[in-house]
Design a protein around this motif. Structure first.
Motif, short mmCIF file in Angstrom:
data_model
loop_
_atom_site.label_atom_id
_atom_site.label_comp_id
_atom_site.label_asym_id
_atom_site.label_seq_id
_atom_site.Cartn_x
_atom_site.Cartn_y
_atom_site.Cartn_z
N GLU A 21 0.83 -1.21 0.00
CA GLU A 21 0.00 0.00 0.00
C GLU A 21 0.86 1.26 0.00
O GLU A 21 1.79 1.39 0.80
CB GLU A 21 -0.91 0.01 1.23
N GLY A 22 0.57 2.14 -0.91
CA GLY A 22 1.29 3.41 -0.98
C GLY A 22 2.59 3.35 -1.76
O GLY A 22 3.28 4.37 -1.89
N THR A 34 4.65 6.64 -3.25
CA THR A 34 6.03 6.90 -2.81
C THR A 34 6.98 6.97 -4.00
O THR A 34 7.86 7.83 -4.07
CB THR A 34 6.50 5.80 -1.84
N TYR A 76 1.57 14.70 -0.18
CA TYR A 76 0.91 14.34 1.08
C TYR A 76 -0.55 14.77 1.10
O TYR A 76 -1.44 13.99 1.49
CB TYR A 76 1.67 14.99 2.24
N GLY A 126 -2.09 11.45 -0.57
CA GLY A 126 -1.97 10.62 0.61
C GLY A 126 -0.61 10.00 0.81
O GLY A 126 -0.51 8.86 1.30
N SER A 154 2.43 8.66 2.43
CA SER A 154 2.61 8.22 3.81
C SER A 154 3.95 8.70 4.35
O SER A 154 5.00 8.43 3.76
CB SER A 154 2.53 6.69 3.89
N GLU A 178 6.08 8.43 7.79
CA GLU A 178 6.18 7.82 9.12
C GLU A 178 6.80 8.76 10.14
O GLU A 178 6.41 8.79 11.29
CB GLU A 178 6.99 6.53 9.03
N SER A 197 9.36 5.51 5.19
CA SER A 197 8.93 4.27 5.84
C SER A 197 9.42 4.16 7.28
O SER A 197 9.06 3.22 7.99
CB SER A 197 9.44 3.06 5.04
#
Length: 255
Positions: free
Chosen positions: A54-55, A59, A127, A131, A133, A135, A217
């Motif tokens: 996912e993502g 990325t 972002y 969306g 991601s 961390e 990540s």
């Protein structure tokens, strides 16, 4: 002494900021083009990398476009030095009391602002709209700072070594495409031929891409490893630039 240093560096910063603002085209293109390509290509990357987690597609496209167009932004850094050389004003700057590091800092700070702005705009765009991601914002800040410093040092080196603006254009156009492609900015390394995967670590883009993936990540160990490699490249490039600008240029051979 510190007051004099600040005054000289401040004068250089104001001069180079004015030059950038008078020619906003290169800056605007490095800010707008990655946003356009991310918006257009995002569905393709998401579909192609749907099995990678996912993502993964988001990325890849955000990091890839960021690395590619930040390498194209080397033109802004290199031109800041090369323009002074082509105007025959660099020798006048060297004849002033300013040390070589003061001249480089005065040239680098406005370009630093452009590069940081580019990173912030592209990452925020990814972002908010797609969306992306994140961390750890702290790790991402380290990745951005390391890559920006590397770009500044490499750009200054190219600006100090290039013989003309056309030669500099070859460095950041052809060189930028080759290095970002080998680095996995356009196509994930896993989909590239074996020979390209073997050559990939020779590209700064490879370490930048891995640095951004690690930061996004939350992989601290991988981020630190990539940062060490990039900072080593920055140190070597900065040393070459500093050495070259203190030597002058033979006007019958260069420019």
């Amino acid at each position: 002494m510190l007051v004099e240093n600040r005054h000289r560096i401040g004068s250089m910063i104001r001069l180079n900021t004015t030059l950038l603002l008078r020619e906003p085209g290169p800056v605007a293109s490095r800010l707008i083009m990655p946003l356009v390509l991310i918006g257009v290509l995002h569905p393709l990357y998401v579909a192609a990398l749907s099995g990678a987690g996912e993502g993964a597609g988001t990325t890849q496209i955000v990091s890839g476009m960021l690395v590619m167009f930040s390498m194209f932004a080397l033109s802004i850094v290199g031109s800041a030095i090369l323009t002074e050389r082509s105007w025959k004003t660099w020798d006048r700057l060297r004849a002033t009391p300013s040390a070589s590091w003061e001249l480089l800092v005065g040239k680098a700070i406005p370009a630093l602002g452009v590069l940081v702005l580019q990173q912030v705009v592209v990452l925020t765009y990814g972002y908010v709209l797609f969306g992306l991601s994140i961390e750890s914002l702290g790790l991402l800040t380290i990745a951005v700072a390391t890559w920006v410093v590397t770009l500044l040092c490499v750009g200054m080196m190219l600006g100090a070594l290039a013989r003309s603006h056309s030669e500099l254009a070859v460095y950041y156009d052809i060189g930028g495409i080759i290095l970002t492609t080998l680095g996995g900015a356009l196509v994930p390394l896993s989909l590239m031929p074996g020979w390209a995967q073997t050559l990939a670590p020779l590209s700064p883009g490879y370490w930048a891409m891995d640095s951004y993936r690690s930061a996004l990540s939350g992989d601290v160990g991988s981020l630190l490893q990539n940062s060490v490699v990039l900072l080593a490249l920055a140190a070597v490039s900065g040393a070459i630039a500093s050495w070259r600008i203190t030597r002058g240029w033979g006007r019958n051979k260069l420019l």
